[in-house]
Design an enzyme around this catalytic site. Structure first.
Site, short mmCIF file in Angstrom:
data_model
loop_
_atom_site.label_atom_id
_atom_site.label_comp_id
_atom_site.label_asym_id
_atom_site.label_seq_id
_atom_site.Cartn_x
_atom_site.Cartn_y
_atom_site.Cartn_z
N LEU A 86 0.86 -1.17 0.00
CA LEU A 86 0.00 0.00 0.00
C LEU A 86 0.90 1.23 0.00
O LEU A 86 1.65 1.47 0.95
CB LEU A 86 -0.92 0.01 1.22
CG LEU A 86 -1.87 1.20 1.33
CD1 LEU A 86 -2.78 1.30 0.10
CD2 LEU A 86 -2.69 1.12 2.61
N TYR A 87 0.87 1.98 -1.12
CA TYR A 87 1.71 3.17 -1.29
C TYR A 87 0.98 4.41 -0.82
O TYR A 87 -0.24 4.52 -0.98
CB TYR A 87 2.10 3.33 -2.76
CG TYR A 87 3.14 2.33 -3.20
CD1 TYR A 87 4.50 2.64 -3.12
CD2 TYR A 87 2.78 1.09 -3.68
CE1 TYR A 87 5.46 1.72 -3.51
CE2 TYR A 87 3.73 0.16 -4.08
CZ TYR A 87 5.07 0.49 -3.99
OH TYR A 87 6.02 -0.42 -4.37
N PHE A 88 1.75 5.35 -0.28
CA PHE A 88 1.21 6.60 0.25
C PHE A 88 1.85 7.80 -0.43
O PHE A 88 3.01 7.75 -0.83
CB PHE A 88 1.46 6.70 1.76
CG PHE A 88 0.62 5.77 2.56
CD1 PHE A 88 -0.60 6.19 3.09
CD2 PHE A 88 1.02 4.47 2.78
CE1 PHE A 88 -1.38 5.32 3.82
CE2 PHE A 88 0.25 3.59 3.52
CZ PHE A 88 -0.96 4.02 4.05
N VAL A 100 -2.33 5.80 -2.14
CA VAL A 100 -2.35 6.00 -3.59
C VAL A 100 -2.90 4.77 -4.29
O VAL A 100 -3.84 4.86 -5.08
CB VAL A 100 -0.93 6.31 -4.12
CG1 VAL A 100 -0.91 6.42 -5.63
CG2 VAL A 100 -0.38 7.57 -3.48
N ARG A 101 -2.32 3.64 -3.98
CA ARG A 101 -2.71 2.41 -4.68
C ARG A 101 -2.12 1.21 -3.95
O ARG A 101 -1.06 1.28 -3.36
CB ARG A 101 -2.18 2.44 -6.11
CG ARG A 101 -2.61 1.26 -6.94
CD ARG A 101 -2.06 1.35 -8.36
NE ARG A 101 -2.78 0.42 -9.18
CZ ARG A 101 -3.32 0.68 -10.35
NH1 ARG A 101 -3.20 1.88 -10.86
NH2 ARG A 101 -3.95 -0.24 -11.02
#
Length: 180
Positions: free
Chosen positions: A36-38, A106-107
């Protein structure tokens, strides 16, 4: 810690696995990864070429969770960059903390990864949801003084495997975002 990493798109997975076998390179594990990207509220990571993620891995029904910061790439040939990683116990709480201080998810990038050891390098065959198969070859250094030698060695391994094109500097997140 400096991660020296180069990846290439794989056109024929069976052919690559056969070449890996012919070089007597052994698979040592396989795992599922969910990243999980931030995005930072202060810095646009897409512009600064940085990344912050929470990764959950599952191998043999055992989960591990860690948070990773990746600094900007330090050259134009590879994905060599600083990497700082820390084990955490609870991805939900970590995500909640990041959101509370202004970071936005983000995604989520999901993949199955097969790991192989070759000398001091780790080879991984990556099967990312929404992308073609890729191979990453990486090694880790204490500092960036020898990264050019490590890059040369990684390209030599790719050549031994018959991979001389299809190299990609974008992260899986960037590749998925560019497909939109």
């Amino acid at each position: 810690m400096i991660e020296v990493e180069i990846k290439a798109k794989i056109n024929n997975v069976d052919e690559i696995k056969s070449k890996i076998n012919n070089l007597n390179i052994k698979k040592f594990k396989e795992e599922l990864q969910e990243d999980l990207y931030f995005q930072s509220p202060i810095v646009d990571f897409a512009k600064t070429d940085e990344a912050l993620r929470i990764r959950k891995t599952v191998e043999n029904n055992i989960a591990n969770i860690f948070i990773t910061y990746k600094g900007p790439k330090i050259d134009s040939e590879s994905k060599t960059r600083e990497e700082i990683e820390m084990d955490i116990e609870d991805s939900e709480k970590a995500s909640k903390i990041l959101k509370r201080i202004g970071f936005t998810p983000v995604r989520c990038v999901k993949k199955r990864r097969e790991y192989y050891q070759y000398e001091e390098c780790i080879l991984s065959l990556d099967f990312v949801e929404g992308l073609e198969p890729y191979m990453e070859i990486e090694t880790v250094l204490e500092d960036d003084s020898q990264y050019k030698n490590s890059q040369k060695k990684i390209f030599e391994i790719f050549k031994k495997l018959g991979i001389e094109d299809g190299f990609e500097r974008d992260s899986y997140l960037e590749l998925l975002e560019n497909k939109k």
